[in-house]
Design a protein around this motif. Structure first.
Motif, PDB file in Angstrom:
ATOM      1  N   ASP A 181       0.829  -1.200   0.000  1.00  0.00           N
ATOM      2  CA  ASP A 181       0.000   0.000   0.000  1.00  0.00           C
ATOM      3  C   ASP A 181       0.865   1.252   0.000  1.00  0.00           C
ATOM      4  N   LEU A 182       0.454   2.241  -0.747  1.00  0.00           N
ATOM      5  CA  LEU A 182       1.201   3.496  -0.806  1.00  0.00           C
ATOM      6  C   LEU A 182       0.889   4.401   0.371  1.00  0.00           C
ATOM      7  N   ALA A 205      -4.740   8.659   0.405  1.00  0.00           N
ATOM      8  CA  ALA A 205      -4.932   9.650  -0.656  1.00  0.00           C
ATOM      9  C   ALA A 205      -6.241  10.373  -0.399  1.00  0.00           C
ATOM     10  N   LYS A 260       1.116  10.945   7.283  1.00  0.00           N
ATOM     11  CA  LYS A 260       2.369  10.758   6.550  1.00  0.00           C
ATOM     12  C   LYS A 260       3.566  10.827   7.485  1.00  0.00           C
ATOM     13  N   THR A 275       1.844   9.696   0.148  1.00  0.00           N
ATOM     14  CA  THR A 275       0.465  10.173   0.166  1.00  0.00           C
ATOM     15  C   THR A 275       0.180  10.868  -1.155  1.00  0.00           C
ATOM     16  N   LEU A 306      -6.780   6.565  -8.011  1.00  0.00           N
ATOM     17  CA  LEU A 306      -6.049   6.485  -6.740  1.00  0.00           C
ATOM     18  C   LEU A 306      -6.064   5.064  -6.190  1.00  0.00           C
ATOM     19  N   TYR A 347      -3.253   3.310  -3.347  1.00  0.00           N
ATOM     20  CA  TYR A 347      -3.497   4.094  -2.132  1.00  0.00           C
ATOM     21  C   TYR A 347      -4.607   3.449  -1.321  1.00  0.00           C
ATOM     22  N   VAL A 404      -8.617   5.630   0.470  1.00  0.00           N
ATOM     23  CA  VAL A 404      -8.874   6.709  -0.491  1.00  0.00           C
ATOM     24  C   VAL A 404     -10.073   7.484   0.040  1.00  0.00           C
ATOM     25  N   THR A 453      -7.147   6.494   8.462  1.00  0.00           N
ATOM     26  CA  THR A 453      -5.852   6.004   7.990  1.00  0.00           C
ATOM     27  C   THR A 453      -5.212   5.071   9.012  1.00  0.00           C
TER      28      THR A 453
END
Length: 349
Positions: free
Chosen positions: A40-41, A44, A69, A76, A97, A102, A105, A291
């Protein structure tokens, strides 16, 4: 039955969260539509009308993204809206996204409702969040707020601060969400001092007409209310609210900010002496909380309610001039207690 929950007090508030030491990582499948793998990034967000730099709603969301972040150390993304965009444009943005990996989202604003409902069904392993709307979906967290409660407190403050016994309300767009702000504010004013008159105005009937993104419209509306004797004006108008604050400062009357603590916003520093307080809405805390739940492997879903009891809404006290207004602090504190213990029921319309 759709699960509705109120988050615990420790769960919200960008400025007051008890941060846990959590390992960076999470999960994503090879095609990018999964939550919970180390591919996972990160989070977003897709902005609402007005975009980043509104010193209000969208900037509050960005603060939550920034905090996540910094804590989790992942990538992000934050994406701006385009003028005159359609639901299809929003759907494409959210899907892009999710495909990139991400997770979560988050769509910032009720306008993302139809697009999110469509996209979430196509990416069942990605957690989606939407601010200010309820979207059905097993992988969707609807992040909603008791705006009327914060607005009630703003009304109490306005009633204590006014010298003319006339106060104003400027709403960005004439929609049910902004009606909640108006209803709470007017009730707070009247409960505090029934002699105070509230002058209310909406800038536009639809968001497409610029009600949330036109400071010139906000300024003109505030100037009109000031001509009618208003010496305190509360705005729930996104970027347009900057025009309200500018007009109030020029006339040397009080403005009340919204969503973020606008007294502390750098772009509004030239007007801060005339920003009495702000009705706070912890959009940043909601972004962070969702998040963190994904990072912890226990993603939130369903309707998550951020109210006064969990510090999801509130009233700022950054301006030291508030302390010089007789009875203001005591009245606000009493109202907070009444709302949280249930003896004050705040109107939503």
């Amino acid at each position: 039955m759709r699960r509705i929950s109120k988050l615990t007090r420790v769960a919200v508030g960008v400025a007051s969260l008890a941060l846990a030491a959590t390992a960076c990582g999470g999960t994503s499948s090879d095609n990018g539509d999964s939550g919970g793998s180390k591919d996972d990034l990160g989070v977003a967000i897709a902005y609402d009308i007005g975009g980043k730099g509104d010193q209000s709603f969208n900037d509050a969301a960005f603060a939550g993204l920034t905090k996540a972040k910094e804590e989790f150390g992942f990538k992000t993304a934050d994406v701006e809206p385009t003028e005159g965009e359609t639901d299809a444009d929003k759907e494409q943005r959210l899907a892009s996204l999710a495909r990139q990996g991400y997770n979560p989202v988050i769509g910032v604003g009720f306008a993302y409702g139809p697009a999110m409902e469509a996209v979430a069904a196509k990416y069942p392993d990605t957690t989606f969040g939407i601010v200010d709307s309820v979207v059905e979906g097993e992988n969707v967290a609807s992040l909603v707020f008791a705006e009327e409660q914060a607005s009630y407190l703003a009304g109490v403050a306005a009633a204590k601060a006014t010298k003319s016994n006339t106060v104003g309300f400027v709403g960005g767009v004439d929609i049910p969400l902004i009606h909640k702000f108006q209803a709470g504010y007017e009730q707070g004013v009247k409960d505090t001092n029934a002699k105070v008159k509230v002058v209310s105005q909406y800038l536009t009937q639809t968001a497409e007409e610029g009600g949330f993104s036109s400071p010139d419209k906000g300024k003109a509306a505030a100037e009109g209310q000031i001509e009618k004797g208003a010496d305190v004006i509360y705005q729930a108008a996104g970027l347009s609210g900057q025009g309200v604050i500018e007009a109030a400062a020029k006339a040397k009357v009080w403005a009340i900010g919204v969503d973020s603590d606008q007294y502390n916003q750098e772009a509004l520093a030239g007007y801060k002496d005339f920003i009495l307080t702000s009705a706070l809405k912890d959009v940043g805390g909601a972004v962070y909380t969702l998040t963190k739940s994904v990072q912890d492997g226990k993603p939130l879903t369903g309707t998550q309610v951020f109210d006064l009891k969990v510090n999801g809404v509130g009233l700022s006290d950054s301006n030291p001039k508030m302390a010089g207004i007789p009875g203001l602090k005591e009245a606000v504190d009493e109202a907070k207690k009444g709302i949280t213990d249930g003896t004050i029921k705040v109107n939503t319309e």
